[in-house]
Structure formats: C-alpha cells, structure tokens
Design a protein around this motif. Structure first.
Motif, PDB file in Angstrom:
ATOM      1  N   ALA A   9      75.257  15.876   3.153  1.00 30.21           N
ATOM      2  CA  ALA A   9      74.497  17.106   2.986  1.00 30.21           C
ATOM      3  C   ALA A   9      75.386  18.188   2.391  1.00 30.21           C
ATOM      4  N   LEU A 169      70.555  17.683   6.273  1.00 29.92           N
ATOM      5  CA  LEU A 169      70.116  17.154   4.983  1.00 29.92           C
ATOM      6  C   LEU A 169      68.648  17.503   4.742  1.00 29.92           C
ATOM      7  N   ARG A 173      67.041  19.821   1.758  1.00 27.44           N
ATOM      8  CA  ARG A 173      66.166  19.179   0.769  1.00 27.44           C
ATOM      9  C   ARG A 173      64.700  19.564   0.952  1.00 27.44           C
TER      10      ARG A 173
END
Length: 301
Positions: A9, A169, A173
């Motif tokens: 990440a 992460l 995203r």
C-alpha cells in the motif's frame, strides 16, 4: 519521511515524535508536547498509540500541555509494562513523577483507554484534578461475543499486521468502500448519514487516521475485564457519549455517570464512536473547555 507498508500500500505518514523511558515497571513510550502550565494526560483508545494524536485539538487550542503515553502492547510500550489497568495507572503516575509533574488538570480516557483513566483517577487522587471520559469503555461487559471472536481472528499476533495492511490498501484504492466497511461497526445510524455529516477535510482526516492505526498486542489486552472503581473517584468527571455509538454503546456512558459520585453526563450528538468527526463536535468541545476552565470543579474529596 513515511513508513512503508509491507503489503504494498502507499506509504503511511510518520508518527509524532515520542520518547521511551525505563521505569521500575519497565519501558514506556510517551509523547510530551509542552504548551501552558496546565497538563492533560491523554490515554488513547484501541488501535492507537502515543505518536498518533486523536481528539486532542480541544486541549491544544486551550494551550494545555499534553502527555500521551502508549498503553501496554501499543507503540513501543511492551505488554509487560503494567499489563493491568491498575498496573499501568501506577506506571503513568511514575512517569509523571519522572517528568517532574506533580499535578494534572485532567486525565482523559478515550474508548479503550477509559478503564485506565478511571483507575488512575481512583488510585492517584493527589495527582489528578479532573477526569474526562470520551466514548469510554465502562463497567458493563464489553465487547459482545461476536466482536470478541472477530478481534482474536483479525487482531491476533500473526494477523493484525495483515489486517491493517489490507485495510490501508482498500482505503487508498477505494476509500468510500473502506469507510463504509469500517464505520459500520462504529455507528448505529445508516453509514450514509455519517458520511454525509463529514466535510472533505474531515473525511480525509478520518481516512488518514484509519491508515495509521495498528493494534500490536494492545487491543486483545484491552478485552480483559477490569475492576469497577467508579465509586472511589472523588474528582469532578465529565462523561461524554453518543447514542449512535456501536463500538462502545451509550449504556457505558450512563453506567459510568451513575457510578461516579461527581460525574456529569453529556450526550453528544455525534454520528459515530469517533465523536471528534462531524457537525456535533464543536458543541461537545465547548463543554470540555468549560469543564476545564471552571475552577469550581477542581480538587478531590
């Protein structure tokens, strides 16, 4: 400089500077940010640590010095340093003595830090003038069985790093999806209502907070039962909770306020456990400022 997450990440912002000192009970990490002569000890909740300030702006704006130790199992404070609430309350008392602090204007207990704050006020009345509890775990059974089982699966020694890495992460995203997932466990309201109450800057700050959280060995330690010392607290106490809190139900705030002799219960209109986010916070912050500045509330029994 940033911390690189091993899951791939994006980098996580670095914590505020902290120090580690060895006391008789062991190592303890702390952050001391000096401002005015009035000192507030902040005991943060689960998944956070000394270098990650949460909800401290009201004390900063009032010019208070903030002392924030990492509780056992969080940050660089090992689980062996005052593992119990009574043990760590004494550690914080020893830390104050080490730093030359003979009086604190208030001890603030947030969420899972509530039991330690209560214990510190009860065990160290000569040091602590006031007690503030925010979304705090009280004397009622906590958490429920499903949450307890889930905590051991997600935040165990081998799993917590992977859990937080995956969440970071997802937050980078697909932030809206991640916030909906995380907030679902922190509010009794529709998550869409909670998100609608956040401005762009608050939403970004909440995402950063979640990105920086870690559980270490501390969160599972927080699930241990603690003794009820509320009747032993002689200091004026401000208990703040919201009925929209799913993480620590409002019944905990009611129980704390009824058990502490000089407690005032403030019902926040916050939309989730994270009461510092949203339109209700300025009103709550004003009540905290008034409580700290009222000389009539100082002192002990």
């Amino acid at each position: 400089m940033a911390i690189v997450d091993p899951t791939g990440a994006e980098p996580v912002p670095e914590d505020r500077p902290t120090h580690v000192v060895r006391l008789d009970a062991g190592l303890v990490e702390y952050r001391l940010e000096r401002r005015g002569p009035a000192i507030v000890v902040v005991l943060h909740g689960g998944h956070t640590r000394a270098g990650l300030p949460v909800g401290e702006e009201v004390f900063v704006e009032a010019g208070h010095t903030v002392l924030a130790p990492s509780r056992p199992g969080y940050g660089r404070t090992p689980l062996s340093t005052g593992t119990s609430t009574s043990g760590f309350a004494d550690v914080v008392g020893a830390l104050c003595a080490h730093l030359g602090i003979t009086e604190v204007a208030a001890v603030v207990g947030t969420s899972g830090g509530g039991p330690t704050a209560v214990t510190m006020a009860a065990r160290h009345p000569g040091l602590v003038r006031r007690l503030i509890l925010q979304s705090a775990v009280g004397t009622l059974p906590w958490p429920g069985r499903p949450t307890r089982i889930g905590a051991h699966l997600l935040f165990g020694t081998r799993s917590e790093r992977v859990t937080w890495g995956a969440l970071r992460l997802l937050l980078r995203r697909a932030p809206d999806t991640a916030l909906r997932l995380l907030l679902s466990g922190l509010t009794t309201l529709p998550v869409s209502d909670v998100l609608a109450d956040l401005g762009p800057e608050e939403r970004a700050a909440m995402i950063e907070l979640f990105c920086r959280m870690r559980s270490g060995h501390g969160f599972l330690n927080d699930l241990r039962p603690t003794p009820d010392l509320t009747a032993d607290i002689g200091q004026p106490t401000l208990v703040i909770g919201t009925r929209a809190d799913r993480g620590v139900p409002f019944a905990h705030a009611r129980s704390l306020a009824s058990g502490i002799p000089r407690a005032e219960l403030v019902e926040s209109g916050a939309a989730s456990h994270l009461m510092w986010f949203g339109s209700a916070w300025p009103t709550t912050a004003e009540k905290i400022r008034a409580f700290l500045s009222d000389n009539r509330t100082g002192g002990t029994r």
